[in-house]
Design a protein around this motif. Structure first.
Motif, PDB file in Angstrom:
ATOM      1  N   ARG A  58       0.874  -1.108  -0.055  1.00 42.97           N
ATOM      2  CA  ARG A  58      -0.070   0.068   0.065  1.00 42.97           C
ATOM      3  C   ARG A  58       1.023   1.233  -0.084  1.00 42.97           C
ATOM      4  O   ARG A  58       1.888   1.177   0.866  1.00 42.97           O
ATOM      5  CB  ARG A  58      -0.742  -0.077   1.143  1.00 42.97           C
ATOM      6  CG  ARG A  58      -1.945   1.188   1.107  1.00 42.97           C
ATOM      7  CD  ARG A  58      -2.798   1.428   2.648  1.00 42.97           C
ATOM      8  NE  ARG A  58      -3.374   2.714   2.589  1.00 42.97           N
ATOM      9  CZ  ARG A  58      -3.960   3.035   3.545  1.00 42.97           C
ATOM     10  NH1 ARG A  58      -3.830   2.473   4.737  1.00 42.97           N
ATOM     11  NH2 ARG A  58      -4.680   4.203   3.551  1.00 42.97           N
ATOM     12  N   GLY A  59       0.754   2.137  -0.926  1.00 41.79           N
ATOM     13  CA  GLY A  59       1.373   3.425  -1.058  1.00 41.79           C
ATOM     14  C   GLY A  59       0.627   4.265  -1.685  1.00 41.79           C
ATOM     15  O   GLY A  59      -0.765   4.141  -1.897  1.00 41.79           O
ATOM     16  N   MET A  60       1.052   5.597  -1.899  1.00 44.30           N
ATOM     17  CA  MET A  60       0.531   6.487  -2.727  1.00 44.30           C
ATOM     18  C   MET A  60       1.158   6.895  -3.865  1.00 44.30           C
ATOM     19  O   MET A  60       2.341   6.542  -4.057  1.00 44.30           O
ATOM     20  CB  MET A  60       0.853   8.002  -1.839  1.00 44.30           C
ATOM     21  CG  MET A  60       0.233   7.889  -0.538  1.00 44.30           C
ATOM     22  SD  MET A  60      -1.645   7.676  -0.403  1.00 44.30           S
ATOM     23  CE  MET A  60      -2.468   9.411  -1.168  1.00 44.30           C
ATOM     24  N   VAL A  61       0.347   7.116  -5.016  1.00 50.65           N
ATOM     25  CA  VAL A  61       0.856   7.093  -6.266  1.00 50.65           C
ATOM     26  C   VAL A  61       0.036   8.464  -6.777  1.00 50.65           C
ATOM     27  O   VAL A  61      -0.914   9.064  -6.532  1.00 50.65           O
ATOM     28  CB  VAL A  61       0.392   5.973  -7.228  1.00 50.65           C
ATOM     29  CG1 VAL A  61       1.136   4.724  -6.886  1.00 50.65           C
ATOM     30  CG2 VAL A  61      -1.163   5.745  -7.091  1.00 50.65           C
ATOM     31  N   ARG A  62       0.787   8.961  -8.030  1.00 50.11           N
ATOM     32  CA  ARG A  62       0.464  10.152  -8.540  1.00 50.11           C
ATOM     33  C   ARG A  62      -0.594  10.055  -9.587  1.00 50.11           C
ATOM     34  O   ARG A  62      -0.329   9.138 -10.674  1.00 50.11           O
ATOM     35  CB  ARG A  62       1.575  11.012  -9.086  1.00 50.11           C
ATOM     36  CG  ARG A  62       1.534  12.388  -9.367  1.00 50.11           C
ATOM     37  CD  ARG A  62       2.740  12.995  -9.451  1.00 50.11           C
ATOM     38  NE  ARG A  62       3.975  12.576 -10.345  1.00 50.11           N
ATOM     39  CZ  ARG A  62       3.881  12.917 -11.643  1.00 50.11           C
ATOM     40  NH1 ARG A  62       3.220  14.046 -12.108  1.00 50.11           N
ATOM     41  NH2 ARG A  62       5.159  12.564 -12.324  1.00 50.11           N
ATOM     42  N   GLY A  63      -1.763  10.491  -9.672  1.00 50.42           N
ATOM     43  CA  GLY A  63      -2.584  10.307 -10.764  1.00 50.42           C
ATOM     44  C   GLY A  63      -2.160  11.347 -11.981  1.00 50.42           C
ATOM     45  O   GLY A  63      -1.350  12.165 -11.902  1.00 50.42           O
ATOM     46  N   MET A 398       9.003   2.934  -4.924  1.00 49.11           N
ATOM     47  CA  MET A 398       9.725   4.111  -4.353  1.00 49.11           C
ATOM     48  C   MET A 398      10.048   5.504  -5.030  1.00 49.11           C
ATOM     49  O   MET A 398      10.314   6.485  -4.426  1.00 49.11           O
ATOM     50  CB  MET A 398      11.137   3.546  -3.832  1.00 49.11           C
ATOM     51  CG  MET A 398      10.768   2.936  -2.674  1.00 49.11           C
ATOM     52  SD  MET A 398      12.784   2.875  -2.000  1.00 49.11           S
ATOM     53  CE  MET A 398      12.187   2.016  -0.485  1.00 49.11           C
ATOM     54  N   GLY A 399       9.844   5.333  -6.308  1.00 45.35           N
ATOM     55  CA  GLY A 399      10.332   6.658  -7.129  1.00 45.35           C
ATOM     56  C   GLY A 399       8.902   7.437  -7.313  1.00 45.35           C
ATOM     57  O   GLY A 399       8.464   8.028  -6.503  1.00 45.35           O
ATOM     58  N   ASP A 400       8.472   7.486  -8.287  1.00 41.05           N
ATOM     59  CA  ASP A 400       7.201   8.472  -8.828  1.00 41.05           C
ATOM     60  C   ASP A 400       6.331   7.575  -9.485  1.00 41.05           C
ATOM     61  O   ASP A 400       5.784   7.924 -10.621  1.00 41.05           O
ATOM     62  CB  ASP A 400       7.702   9.551  -9.686  1.00 41.05           C
ATOM     63  CG  ASP A 400       6.645  10.522  -9.983  1.00 41.05           C
ATOM     64  OD1 ASP A 400       5.627  10.517  -9.092  1.00 41.05           O
ATOM     65  OD2 ASP A 400       6.757  11.304 -10.925  1.00 41.05           O
ATOM     66  N   PRO A 401       5.541   6.530  -8.777  1.00 44.51           N
ATOM     67  CA  PRO A 401       4.959   5.640  -9.417  1.00 44.51           C
ATOM     68  C   PRO A 401       3.638   6.433  -9.690  1.00 44.51           C
ATOM     69  O   PRO A 401       3.185   7.303  -9.064  1.00 44.51           O
ATOM     70  CB  PRO A 401       4.493   4.415  -8.524  1.00 44.51           C
ATOM     71  CG  PRO A 401       5.071   4.990  -7.256  1.00 44.51           C
ATOM     72  CD  PRO A 401       5.837   5.952  -7.415  1.00 44.51           C
ATOM     73  N   ARG A 402       2.759   5.837 -10.750  1.00 44.72           N
ATOM     74  CA  ARG A 402       1.714   6.586 -11.162  1.00 44.72           C
ATOM     75  C   ARG A 402       0.319   5.548 -10.974  1.00 44.72           C
ATOM     76  O   ARG A 402       0.490   4.203 -10.906  1.00 44.72           O
ATOM     77  CB  ARG A 402       1.608   7.002 -12.667  1.00 44.72           C
ATOM     78  CG  ARG A 402       3.050   7.698 -12.885  1.00 44.72           C
ATOM     79  CD  ARG A 402       2.912   9.028 -12.398  1.00 44.72           C
ATOM     80  NE  ARG A 402       1.843   9.935 -12.772  1.00 44.72           N
ATOM     81  CZ  ARG A 402       1.818  10.524 -13.636  1.00 44.72           C
ATOM     82  NH1 ARG A 402       3.042  10.995 -14.454  1.00 44.72           N
ATOM     83  NH2 ARG A 402       0.834  11.456 -14.023  1.00 44.72           N
ATOM     84  N   ASN A 403      -0.778   6.157 -10.857  1.00 47.96           N
ATOM     85  CA  ASN A 403      -1.902   5.494 -10.691  1.00 47.96           C
ATOM     86  C   ASN A 403      -2.119   4.536 -11.982  1.00 47.96           C
ATOM     87  O   ASN A 403      -2.725   3.515 -12.007  1.00 47.96           O
ATOM     88  CB  ASN A 403      -3.265   6.218 -10.357  1.00 47.96           C
ATOM     89  CG  ASN A 403      -3.606   7.260 -11.488  1.00 47.96           C
ATOM     90  OD1 ASN A 403      -2.989   7.548 -12.285  1.00 47.96           O
ATOM     91  ND2 ASN A 403      -4.850   7.820 -11.323  1.00 47.96           N
TER      92      ASN A 403
END
Lengths: 415, 415
Positions: A58-63, A398-403
């Motif tokens: 579970r983590g946060m991703v950029r839409g 860990m980098g900049d994953p996207r939705n």
């Protein structure tokens, strides 16, 4: 290993997907700001999502921006940004033909979908959406698969939808679109399709009527997420790998007295600079009950191009406005398709929505307090993967994953 | 009601505070992106924070920008933005005296503190910080209270710190600054001070060495948050109202191969436009082991002011850069003090940090992979209040609450 499930790899939009031999389910939990998960989980009412977070990720991703439903659903099923797939809102202004065009059609989609490619590679694909408006885009070029909406479940026929008697298959009646059931029907359909062996590669796209209407700590919202969780549990029991994310978050857009906190941009510009402005609210769609066509993003077209910088600088210091970009910068920062964007792109704050003129928005149609999205403060969304990530995707997370990497994570990312 | 605890109301910086007759504890969990809480809570290793979230409130709040420690600690203890209190980083460039000035001193603070006002109103105030560098700012004008750091706990003397024999009081030795214990000592000190009746209005400010070094799902991080939670539990047992927030979030700032993802802005500008640029990295401080003076925000000073717009537009389309503001817009959007800011303010993406020139940063000093903060993607932080909010503050939590409203929520916001 389930020998009946194809593990043929396939490529689409420059990415390769190697699906596991078990049902793959991607869920777009429309409007699910992370707070909805936090609040429901703290009350121990999402045991299955908790299990997914603990066993998997579970983590946060950029839409994708603007943080709207069509934009992000198109990104999720193609794996690419709006700059590539071309869907940058529900509406855009076609300057060549001088008309405002609704983009609820796959003819505006410029990239192939992971779903169609999976079907071609031998997977049994099913797309279930809450709203009918999304079905056409999501099922673009899909051959031999299933695609229907909860909204018009009772109208699905074999020839065009790849399925019939949906209510019988799912075991539930076609729900009203402004309801929790509209989304729950989608998840229940997913469970039923896996259970009956009708699908093994699914995209389930919910609707955000509930999030527009209810804050995370209301009983309506808690019960809604609890019911979603029950379906996650059933799909896990059936052996599915689940990747759950959201298209956008959701924030209250209200003043301290609870009334809508709106800046009417076309009115502001006309008062300051005179005529010659056309403001597009790309959240506008046929379903207005939950947001009144008010979001935290608008696109501004100007007759007098020589004034673009002057207007940009003026807008940038107006209260409530957080970002203003010209076409070139906006296309890079917001990943927009240049030919469908505007002279200026405007985003607003966490508690602020942007409108055109007061006459263009019917605030009385709102069902309760105004909660909406479209801007930067609804960009970050949760990503939950039910199974442990492999080393490559632990690093990637860990980098900049996207939705819109969710299919990538769910197929290629698990151990 | 505890009759020994003063409930005199007091005002500071235009806000009134009405403290309850129980210990009030505000904790700044330095660098606590919400993912740290999510991950630890999913493993049931923060039972007390969970109880706080369920009985009280948990949500997301907007921090001050740039998302640095001094900036946000100053905001939290004053209740106002950097535009008002003046601390906009660890360093600024004083153009009048042509020198780069370190702001680790209360002489740069332009607003009074809630802590000093509470002490004047009769509360027993204690400020405990992990790093000595913050003590001077946080204890500004504090009379009759306690103020010491974990870093120099063994050097505290009654006359200047309001306390002596700290190790004896806390029951732990002065910890090394690069450790979990540096933060845990602060919380343990808080518990001890309440228990011994030495304080009833506390500000406990932790340090983010652990978050710079460890991702949320590492055992080091999980054990660290679990140990924090144990102290929350003890303080709740002692009857405290706790408000916990963070100064900023934390993200991995790495490329796909795990190496630091840096843009050296002064080098880029010099190569493109020639000499005449001075780039300030306001994250720079005497403690470099955890971030190498690399954050997601820099301030650019230019000799040739006529080129500001040209440089701004060029920077705005460089990869990794997400926002570029001139002084006027930056002061409004980023709430900066105009006389301590620069010609251009630059923010970078979720996985990108900004530097000056390669020679200015010692990447070898990094203790593990690069995780840092300073930009927009570390702006949103959790707010947890241990007790139920009253109706006014439930509403307030719905708009655009700030992390520096935490004393307001903790004193005025509970039922």
């Amino acid at each position: 290993m389930n020998k009946q499930i194809s593990t043929n790899k396939f490529s689409v939009n420059g990415k390769e997907y190697v699906p596991p031999s078990r049902p793959v389910v991607v869920v777009c939990m429309d409007g699910s700001a992370d707070e909805y998960l936090d609040t429901t989980m703290a009350l121990d009412r999402m045991p299955n999502l908790k299990k997914m977070a603990v066993q998997g990720y579970r983590g946060m991703v950029r839409g994708a921006l603007p943080s709207f439903t069509n934009v992000n659903n198109s990104s999720i099923v193609t794996g690419v940004s709006p700059a590539v797939h071309g869907i940058c809102g529900n509406f855009f202004y076609d300057t060549v033909n001088d008309e405002e065009v609704m983009m609820n059609s796959s003819k505006y989609l410029r990239a192939d979908t992971i779903l169609a490619a999976a079907a071609n590679a031998g997977r049994k694909v099913a797309v279930v959406t809450a709203k009918e408006k999304l079905r056409d885009i999501l099922s673009y070029k899909l051959e031999g698969g299933i695609a229907f909406s909860a909204e018009k479940a009772d109208q699905a026929v074999l020839e065009t939808h790849g399925i019939e008697k949906v209510e019988e298959v799912v075991g539930h009646k076609t729900p009203p679109i402004y309801s929790a059931d509209a989304s729950l029907f989608v998840l229940r359909a997913g469970t039923a399709l896996i259970e009956k062996g009708m699908a093994d590669f699914l995209y389930l796209s919910l609707t955000d009527y509930m999030q527009h209407t209810y804050a995370p700590d209301t009983e309506e919202s808690l019960a809604f997420y609890e019911a979603q969780d029950a379906e996650f549990g059933k799909m896990l029991e059936l052996g599915a790998v689940i990747g759950a994310t959201a298209d956008h978050g959701m924030n209250a857009k209200i003043k301290s007295d609870g009334s809508p906190n709106v800046r009417f941009i076309e009115t502001m510009l006309t008062e300051k600079f005179g005529n010659g402005f056309r403001v597009i609210c790309p959240i506008t769609d046929p379903y207005v009950k939950h947001h009144g066509a008010l979001g935290s993003y608008v696109a501004v077209h100007m007759e007098d191009k020589s004034k673009i910088n002057e207007v940009k600088d003026w807008l940038a210091v107006q209260p409530g406005i957080t970002e203003v970009y010209d076409r070139e910068t906006g296309c890079r920062i917001l990943e927009q398709p240049e030919d469908r964007t505007a002279d200026l792109l405007v985003l607003s704050g966490r508690d602020v929505v942007l409108g055109r003129t007061p006459a263009d928005h019917d605030l009385n149609a709102l069902d309760g307090s105004l909660r909406s999205h479209g801007g930067r403060y609804e960009e970050m969304v949760p990503l939950v993967i039910s199974h442990p990530l492999n080393a490559t995707y632990k690093r990637k997370a860990m980098g900049d994953p996207r939705n819109f990497d969710v299919f990538d994570f769910t197929t290629n990312g698990i151990q």
